[in-house]
Scaffold this active site. Structure first.
Site, PDB file in Angstrom:
ATOM      1  CE  LYS A  98     -82.379  23.902  24.926  1.00 44.70           C
ATOM      2  NZ  LYS A  98     -82.878  22.889  24.460  1.00 44.70           N
ATOM      3  CD  GLN A 122     -82.536  19.315  25.679  1.00 45.64           C
ATOM      4  OE1 GLN A 122     -83.047  20.390  25.715  1.00 45.64           O
ATOM      5  NE2 GLN A 122     -81.553  19.490  24.787  1.00 45.64           N
ATOM      6  CG  ASP A 154     -88.004  22.565  21.048  1.00 46.45           C
ATOM      7  OD1 ASP A 154     -86.913  23.418  20.891  1.00 46.45           O
ATOM      8  OD2 ASP A 154     -87.891  21.530  21.798  1.00 46.45           O
TER       9      ASP A 154
HETATM   10  N1  GUN Z   1     -81.875  18.315  21.483  1.00 42.81           N
HETATM   11  C1  GUN Z   1     -80.978  18.850  20.617  1.00 42.81           C
HETATM   12  N2  GUN Z   1     -81.522  19.972  20.351  1.00 42.81           N
HETATM   13  C2  GUN Z   1     -82.916  20.307  20.614  1.00 42.81           C
HETATM   14  C3  GUN Z   1     -83.491  21.299  20.551  1.00 42.81           C
HETATM   15  O1  GUN Z   1     -83.515  22.128  19.850  1.00 42.81           O
HETATM   16  N3  GUN Z   1     -84.736  21.073  21.300  1.00 42.81           N
HETATM   17  C4  GUN Z   1     -85.285  19.921  22.041  1.00 42.81           C
HETATM   18  N4  GUN Z   1     -86.248  20.026  22.918  1.00 42.81           N
HETATM   19  N5  GUN Z   1     -84.399  19.208  21.966  1.00 42.81           N
HETATM   20  C5  GUN Z   1     -83.060  19.023  21.622  1.00 42.81           C
END
Ligand code: GUN
Length: 281
Positions: free
Chosen positions: A51, A95, A118
């Protein structure tokens, strides 16, 4: 018949080029994304680093907040408050998964909905259902962009979603419904999976089970979207769909890797840029 390949990598690349143009029109406002990483989960570390790299490539400011697994919920909530009030930050992402002693719902609800890139906050989930300005969860929204790119209109089609997670399955069904598909949700307790998936014009496989979907599960000409991110016996990335079988029967299919995966991060960038645009209005 051999299916058309839905190339997520290529679509993601062209969307990122479009985002560069939108960023250039922000009159000097630099979009900012804060990523909060708690603990030592290796997969989470990998995703977070991907990211960050994606942000750098688009000249999006990315702030990494790293906390030890021992961090308390109240410490985390304080950090989220600071980020909510930080005008250089337009998107906040914590996350997941979180350590067991931290309540995921409390954390998600602490993020201001206007920075919830998100799309996990109940306000954004609610607006996904009722309409209005909202952030949509990145993976399902990326899938909608892929369908759009290939001119696959869900209206009147039967879409079957296998999986009911808050991150993918549930919002996926809502987005498809929003585009007038008839939606069926299947999950681990579904009695006869095949009976449902065989009726799908559009099949979304998001169960997290390798090779769950074989040629026998799909109808001739179906559009097959594979959200799976599993590892085979040699440690190679593979999806929920038996690609070699299903690509002979489907009309269009996403590969793994190179399908849905690259779209997820692109949609995070998309939401962050959109947030910066809203803040600069
Ligand atoms: N963990 C796995 N996929 C995601 C996601 O799309 N966003 C976040 N914040 N954590 C994750």
């Amino acid at each position: 018949m051999s299916a058309e390949i839905i190339d997520g990598k290529k679509i993601a690349q062209s969307m990122r080029e479009q985002l560069k143009n939108r960023i250039a029109q922000l009159n000097g406002v630099k979009p900012g994304l804060a990523v909060v990483l708690i603990g030592d989960n290796q997969a989470s570390k990998t995703y977070v680093s991907m990211k960050q790299k994606a942000c750098e490539a688009l000249d999006i400011y990315s702030k990494l907040v790293k906390l030890p697994a021992s961090a308390t919920e109240s410490e985390l909530l304080d950090i989220i408050q600071e980020l909510n009030n930080d005008s250089s930050i337009h998107g906040i992402l914590v996350q997941l998964p979180l350590p067991d002693h931290i309540n995921e719902t409390s954390v998600i609800e602490a993020i201001h909905p206007s920075k919830d890139v998100d799309g996990f906050h109940p306000i954004n989930i609610g607006r996904l259902q009722t309409g209005g300005e909202a952030f949509y969860p990145c993976t399902p929204n990326g899938i909608m962009k892929m369908l759009e790119h290939h001119e696959i209109d869900p209206a009147g089609k039967h879409a079957v979603v296998v999986g009911r997670s808050n991150i993918v399955g549930k919002p996926m069904g809502q987005l498809l419904l929003g585009k007038s598909a008839t939606v069926t949700y299947c999950h681990s307790k579904t009695a006869d999976l095949k009976a449902h998936t065989r009726q799908a014009d559009i099949l979304i496989a998001a169960a997290g089970i390798r090779n769950l979907i074989t040629a026998d599960h799909i109808k001739e000409g179906a559009v097959v979207i594979d959200v799976g991110m599993n590892r085979d016996d040699e440690g190679k990335l593979c999806g929920d769909v038996d690609y070699s079988q299903c690509s002979q029967k489907a009309s269009a299919i996403t590969p793994v890797p190179g399908g849905v995966g690259p779209m997820t991060i692109t949609m995070l960038l998309f939401n962050t840029v959109e947030s910066a645009e809203r803040f600069s209005r």
